[in-house]
Structures are given as structure tokens and as C-alpha cells.
Design a protein around this motif. Structure first.
Motif, PDB file in Angstrom:
ATOM      1  N   TRP A  74      28.756  37.944  31.633  1.00 51.84           N
ATOM      2  CA  TRP A  74      29.746  38.958  32.000  1.00 51.84           C
ATOM      3  C   TRP A  74      29.382  40.307  31.397  1.00 51.84           C
ATOM      4  O   TRP A  74      29.481  41.345  32.062  1.00 51.84           O
ATOM      5  CB  TRP A  74      31.144  38.538  31.537  1.00 51.84           C
ATOM      6  N   LYS A  78      28.721  43.707  33.600  1.00 50.80           N
ATOM      7  CA  LYS A  78      29.571  44.891  33.404  1.00 50.80           C
ATOM      8  C   LYS A  78      28.720  46.101  32.997  1.00 50.80           C
ATOM      9  O   LYS A  78      28.935  47.219  33.469  1.00 50.80           O
ATOM     10  CB  LYS A  78      30.633  44.622  32.333  1.00 50.80           C
ATOM     11  N   TYR A  90      35.868  48.981  34.397  1.00 47.01           N
ATOM     12  CA  TYR A  90      37.273  48.888  34.802  1.00 47.01           C
ATOM     13  C   TYR A  90      37.600  49.961  35.844  1.00 47.01           C
ATOM     14  O   TYR A  90      38.218  49.671  36.871  1.00 47.01           O
ATOM     15  CB  TYR A  90      38.163  49.036  33.568  1.00 47.01           C
ATOM     16  N   GLY A  93      36.023  49.188  39.219  1.00 46.93           N
ATOM     17  CA  GLY A  93      36.773  48.128  39.893  1.00 46.93           C
ATOM     18  C   GLY A  93      38.115  48.607  40.419  1.00 46.93           C
ATOM     19  O   GLY A  93      38.529  48.246  41.528  1.00 46.93           O
ATOM     20  N   SER A 115      29.348  43.296  37.987  1.00 49.26           N
ATOM     21  CA  SER A 115      30.747  42.906  37.967  1.00 49.26           C
ATOM     22  C   SER A 115      31.614  44.091  37.549  1.00 49.26           C
ATOM     23  O   SER A 115      31.528  44.559  36.413  1.00 49.26           O
ATOM     24  CB  SER A 115      30.962  41.738  37.002  1.00 49.26           C
ATOM     25  N   HIS A 117      34.555  44.512  36.538  1.00 49.51           N
ATOM     26  CA  HIS A 117      35.730  44.036  35.801  1.00 49.51           C
ATOM     27  C   HIS A 117      35.770  44.781  34.475  1.00 49.51           C
ATOM     28  O   HIS A 117      34.740  45.092  33.884  1.00 49.51           O
ATOM     29  CB  HIS A 117      35.646  42.525  35.563  1.00 49.51           C
ATOM     30  N   SER A 137      33.937  41.179  26.189  1.00 48.72           N
ATOM     31  CA  SER A 137      34.184  40.154  27.201  1.00 48.72           C
ATOM     32  C   SER A 137      34.892  38.979  26.550  1.00 48.72           C
ATOM     33  O   SER A 137      34.509  38.545  25.462  1.00 48.72           O
ATOM     34  CB  SER A 137      32.857  39.677  27.810  1.00 48.72           C
ATOM     35  N   GLN A 141      40.736  41.511  31.867  1.00 46.21           N
ATOM     36  CA  GLN A 141      39.922  42.730  31.964  1.00 46.21           C
ATOM     37  C   GLN A 141      40.604  43.964  31.383  1.00 46.21           C
ATOM     38  O   GLN A 141      39.956  44.781  30.732  1.00 46.21           O
ATOM     39  CB  GLN A 141      39.474  42.971  33.397  1.00 46.21           C
TER      40      GLN A 141
END
Length: 162
Positions: A74, A78, A90, A93, A115, A117, A137, A141
Motif C-alpha cells: 500500500w 500511494k 488522498y 482519490g 492507489s 487512497h 498505512s 484512509q
């Protein structure tokens, strides 16, 4: 979450990114930031992985009890979003959500590599731009993101203006 909620959060995260800019970012500062995140995680008994990059070099990494190697995956995904899009994972997303689109499908990016997130935040230096990424992580989120912001804010406030 309503459209107005998403818009409000986007504005808040954009303000955080504008506010949390450092005059410099050294290896020692990365260590201090990482140590601060670990201290917060220990105090709150949070199962998180913490990662700090300076450029492409990983300069800090810690994994707390309750995390797994999946958290490292993750983190990497990210971080890739921050470096590719120049904004926190963030925020990227949330912007996709506000448009009603699927981030990975819209950009043709594999989920196993990118990702969007929350939890990865760009480390910006005044008059330079993005010089690194700090990532958490292991939590929801918005909580990963909030923990990073809390620690980064403390580091910014502790640095003298240059």
C-alpha cells in the motif's frame, strides 16, 4: 458522503498541502518526522507502517505490531500516486470521487502499482517543490492522512523560517 462533503474535504486537503511546506528537508528532518510518527503511533497503539522518502531513497521505515507486508505494498502504491500526480494520495482519490470516476480506470493505471487512497503526503520545500513523500498505512484512509498531517504540521512549526 455527499458531493458537498467531498468538496469541503478537497478544499481542506488543498489548504493543508499549501500550508505544510518546509524551508528544507534533510535526512535528519526525515528521521525526526518518522520518529514523531512512531511516537504518536505507540502512544495511540496504532497498527501502522510509516515510510519516508527523500527523492526515490527510502530514508525511514517502521512497521508497528498489527501490520503485514501488505502495508508495504500500500505504501509503494500511494507513493507512486504522489510522485505521478504531485498531490497527496488522498487528494487525488477525492478528486476522482468528486468527478464520479474510478481513479485507476480513468488514468489506465494498474491498481497493484497505483492507489489513490489516503496516507501519502508530498514533502514540499519552499521554492523547490516536492522533494519526498511521507506515508502511513494501516488505518482508514482519512486517518492515515490525518496522522501524517499532524506530524508534518509539528515539523513545519518547529522549523525556523529561512
Amino acid at each position: 458522503m455527499s458531493e458537498s462533503d467531498v468538496s469541503a474535504i478537497i478544499s481542506e486537503v488543498e489548504a493543508q498541502e499549501a500550508e505544510l511546506v518546509l524551508p528544507s528537508f534533510t535526512h535528519d528532518q526525515a528521521w525526526r518526522l518518522g520518529s514523531l510518527l512512531v511516537e504518536l503511533a505507540v502512544e495511540r497503539d496504532l497498527p501502522v507502517t510509516i515510510d519516508i522518502r527523500k527523492g526515490t531513497q527510502q530514508v525511514f521505515h517502521a512497521a508497528r505490531p498489527g501490520t503485514t507486508p501488505d502495508n508495504d505494498s500500500w505504501v509503494q502504491r500511494k507513493v507512486a500516486v504522489v510522485y505521478r500526480f504531485g498531490a497527496s494520495s488522498y487528494l487525488v482519490g477525492l478528486r476522482a470521487k468528486a468527478k464520479g470516476t474510478d481513479f485507476n480506470a480513468t488514468h489506465g493505471l494498474p491498481f497493484q502499482e497505483y492507489s489513490a487512497h489516503g496516507g501519502a503526503f508530498p514533502v514540499r520545500v519552499t521554492d523547490v517543490g516536492i522533494v519526498g513523500v511521507v506515508t502511513v498505512s494501516g488505518l482508514a484512509q482519512q486517518d492515515d492522512h490525518a496522522l501524517v498531517v499532524e506530524a508534518l504540521r509539528e515539523l513545519v512549526e518547529a522549523q525556523p523560517l529561512v
